[in-house]
Design a protein around this motif. Structure first.
Motif, PDB file in Angstrom:
ATOM      1  N   LEU A 205     -78.162 -47.786 -71.952  1.00 42.19           N
ATOM      2  CA  LEU A 205     -77.757 -48.481 -73.122  1.00 42.19           C
ATOM      3  C   LEU A 205     -78.457 -47.145 -74.745  1.00 42.19           C
ATOM      4  O   LEU A 205     -78.835 -46.597 -74.643  1.00 42.19           O
ATOM      5  N   ILE A 206     -76.740 -47.202 -75.336  1.00 41.81           N
ATOM      6  CA  ILE A 206     -76.856 -45.961 -76.725  1.00 41.81           C
ATOM      7  C   ILE A 206     -78.099 -47.580 -77.304  1.00 41.81           C
ATOM      8  O   ILE A 206     -76.936 -48.065 -77.635  1.00 41.81           O
ATOM      9  N   ASP A 207     -79.164 -46.927 -77.820  1.00 42.92           N
ATOM     10  CA  ASP A 207     -79.233 -48.032 -78.686  1.00 42.92           C
ATOM     11  C   ASP A 207     -80.138 -46.939 -80.263  1.00 42.92           C
ATOM     12  O   ASP A 207     -81.125 -46.130 -79.799  1.00 42.92           O
ATOM     13  N   THR A 208     -79.232 -47.081 -81.144  1.00 43.40           N
ATOM     14  CA  THR A 208     -80.027 -45.945 -82.020  1.00 43.40           C
ATOM     15  C   THR A 208     -80.511 -46.350 -82.591  1.00 43.40           C
ATOM     16  O   THR A 208     -81.367 -46.338 -84.328  1.00 43.40           O
ATOM     17  N   GLY A 209     -80.953 -47.842 -82.677  1.00 49.14           N
ATOM     18  CA  GLY A 209     -82.756 -48.917 -83.135  1.00 49.14           C
ATOM     19  C   GLY A 209     -83.626 -48.579 -82.582  1.00 49.14           C
ATOM     20  O   GLY A 209     -84.141 -48.920 -82.685  1.00 49.14           O
ATOM     21  N   GLY A 210     -83.834 -47.541 -81.381  1.00 44.44           N
ATOM     22  CA  GLY A 210     -84.855 -47.202 -81.147  1.00 44.44           C
ATOM     23  C   GLY A 210     -85.589 -45.636 -81.197  1.00 44.44           C
ATOM     24  O   GLY A 210     -84.122 -44.937 -81.104  1.00 44.44           O
ATOM     25  N   SER A 211     -87.017 -45.585 -81.274  1.00 46.21           N
ATOM     26  CA  SER A 211     -87.060 -44.195 -82.174  1.00 46.21           C
ATOM     27  C   SER A 211     -87.951 -43.484 -80.784  1.00 46.21           C
ATOM     28  O   SER A 211     -87.724 -42.014 -80.879  1.00 46.21           O
ATOM     29  N   ASP A 212     -87.622 -43.872 -79.780  1.00 50.31           N
ATOM     30  CA  ASP A 212     -88.519 -42.905 -78.522  1.00 50.31           C
ATOM     31  C   ASP A 212     -87.077 -42.483 -77.863  1.00 50.31           C
ATOM     32  O   ASP A 212     -86.186 -42.360 -78.433  1.00 50.31           O
ATOM     33  N   ALA A 213     -86.804 -41.064 -77.019  1.00 44.55           N
ATOM     34  CA  ALA A 213     -86.450 -40.240 -76.413  1.00 44.55           C
ATOM     35  C   ALA A 213     -85.717 -41.438 -75.012  1.00 44.55           C
ATOM     36  O   ALA A 213     -84.440 -41.455 -75.378  1.00 44.55           O
ATOM     37  N   LEU A 214     -86.812 -41.353 -74.672  1.00 49.61           N
ATOM     38  CA  LEU A 214     -85.682 -42.062 -73.249  1.00 49.61           C
ATOM     39  C   LEU A 214     -87.226 -43.786 -72.944  1.00 49.61           C
ATOM     40  O   LEU A 214     -88.003 -43.767 -72.586  1.00 49.61           O
ATOM     41  N   TRP A 215     -86.119 -44.354 -72.413  1.00 53.34           N
ATOM     42  CA  TRP A 215     -86.533 -45.734 -71.924  1.00 53.34           C
ATOM     43  C   TRP A 215     -85.779 -45.598 -70.081  1.00 53.34           C
ATOM     44  O   TRP A 215     -84.598 -45.655 -70.172  1.00 53.34           O
ATOM     45  N   LEU A 216     -86.611 -45.669 -68.884  1.00 53.28           N
ATOM     46  CA  LEU A 216     -86.319 -45.720 -67.896  1.00 53.28           C
ATOM     47  C   LEU A 216     -86.817 -47.028 -67.246  1.00 53.28           C
ATOM     48  O   LEU A 216     -87.934 -47.292 -66.836  1.00 53.28           O
ATOM     49  N   PHE A 217     -86.404 -47.496 -65.894  1.00 56.29           N
ATOM     50  CA  PHE A 217     -86.898 -49.001 -65.150  1.00 56.29           C
ATOM     51  C   PHE A 217     -87.297 -48.155 -64.175  1.00 56.29           C
ATOM     52  O   PHE A 217     -86.106 -47.990 -63.288  1.00 56.29           O
TER      53      PHE A 217
END
Length: 425
Positions: A205-217
């Protein structure tokens, strides 16, 4: 360079049928520049709602605008409340009650919509001001992206809207053009992560509302698991509560022609992301700490994304090396502080309180406790800093000494510790 700590992710679902809304309109071929604030890697944008000037997060991860933190503005907004609905998002909590309102006037620069649907949430969990240090009244995403090409210039901090028929990307040798995919009005792209000796294709997901770098499940079958040391940490607030998980590093992340080595990654706990995992082919998110390294053209109508390197591109990936997370919590009465000397007069300044403390971190081992109020950092009064400036100091060089003066229930305490990296950087 600056590094941030607030992680904000909101995903929306509503029961029942949602009627199609009128579109946003732009009378010219393209808009003028609309300046924004870049705080903790997220975009804070001026938005007028029914003639009232507000501040919104620009978030590609949300479908319909959500308005909150408007207790003192609700009469001025004159929103038409209709039916109650339930919203669901990240976190382990329950659904959140909201009100759906139609027929609202939204204006962003020269782009406007005279019949915008929005959702009003009164739950204080969506008060982001303490963590960001500035007032935030809402989140907006898909509705302002769907009909335009949206230029996001992270380097110079402005956005601009183009009509798709009048937009033609300029030739660029240092740019990349990527395909977008959509699921429930949210944009996804394909990338690749290197974990250990494996190179694993991922859909993010492209998430401009998150300030982390990457989330991986995490997924053992795909090899999406930490292969480097990790620490458990607070990852952020979702619509349905707090999100926790593992923070680590990966060998590399590749996006088109661009590769980032030793990038930050977070693996959220499965219980916090059960709702978003219904999209079975999604492997995580790419968010602000990577996105801000590019100037973007986001073209929803043609399902394209254009990226160009900017001045943030080579920023190193660091974590908070103190273990302290602060938020703005009320105000302190400052007596005549001028340049460190006592003068005349009184002033109210924000109070910065410790609200999260990583286990076994340098700050915890030195004796810092949740609830402590920071009075000074390295002999400079906290009243002379913004929240972001203090937080930036906790991302300093490995071994840097930090001297804090704290107020703990009226008792003044001095602490000292050295910043320590959890990883080899």
């Amino acid at each position: 360079m600056k590094f941030w700590f607030v992680y904000i992710f909101v995903f929306l679902s509503a029961g029942g049928h949602i009627q199609a809304q009128d579109d946003f309109v732009l009378n010219a071929n393209h808009s003028r520049k609309i300046p924004f604030k870049l705080i903790n890697n997220v975009i804070v944008l001026p938005v007028e709602v029914n003639g009232v000037a507000l501040s919104f997060l620009l978030d590609t991860g949300v479908s319909k605008p959500i308005v909150f933190n408007i207790l003192n503005l609700e009469d001025s907004l004159q929103v038409k409340k209709s039916e109650k609905i339930l919203l669901r998002g990240l976190g382990e909590g329950d659904h959140v009650e909201a009100l759906r309102s139609r027929g609202n006037v939204f204006k962003i620069g020269e782009v406007f919509n005279i019949n915008q649907e929005l959702f009003i949430v009164h739950n204080q969990i969506l008060n982001f001001e303490p963590r960001l240090g500035v007032p935030i009244h809402g989140i907006i995403g898909y509705d302002v992206f769907r009909d335009f090409v949206v230029q996001i210039n992270y380097g110079k901090k402005y956005i601009r809207f183009y009509k798709p028929e009048s937009f033609e990307p300029k030739p660029c040798n240092r740019c990349a053009e990527l395909d977008l995919e959509f699921y429930r009005n949210k944009p996804y792209l394909r990338g690749e992560v290197a974990i250990g000796s494996q190179k694993i294709p991922v859909k993010l997901l492209i998430d401009t509302g998150g300030s982390d770098a990457l989330w991986l499940f995490e997924d053992d079958s795909l090899g999406l698991v930490p292969d480097q040391p990790y620490f458990k940490d607070f990852l952020g607030h979702g619509l349905s509560g707090s999100v926790y998980g593992k923070r680590s590093k990966i060998a590399a992340f590749t996006l088109g022609e661009f590769t980032f080595h030793h990038a930050n990654v977070s693996f959220p706990e499965a219980s916090s992301i059960s709702y978003v995992r219904e999209h079975k082919t999604r492997n995580g998110s790419v968010a602000g700490h990577i996105l801000k390294r590019f100037n973007l053209y986001v073209d929803y109508p043609r399902k394209r994304l254009y990226l160009k390197k900017n001045r943030y591109y080579n920023e190193p990936f660091r974590y908070n090396r103190s273990g302290i997370e602060l938020e703005k919590n009320g105000f302190m009465l400052i007596v005549g502080e001028q340049g460190g000397k006592t003068g005349e007069g009184l002033a109210l300044k924000p109070a910065f309180m410790v609200v999260e403390l990583r286990e076994n971190s340098p700050a915890q081992q030195a004796g810092v406790k949740i609830g402590d109020v920071v009075l000074s950092v390295n002999d400079k009064a906290s009243s002379e800093f913004t929240l972001q400036e203090i937080t930036h100091k906790f991302y300093g060089d490995n071994g840097k000494k930090m001297r804090l003066v704290l107020d703990r229930d009226g008792q003044i305490i001095k602490m000292a510790f050295r910043l320590k990296s959890f990883f080899k950087e």
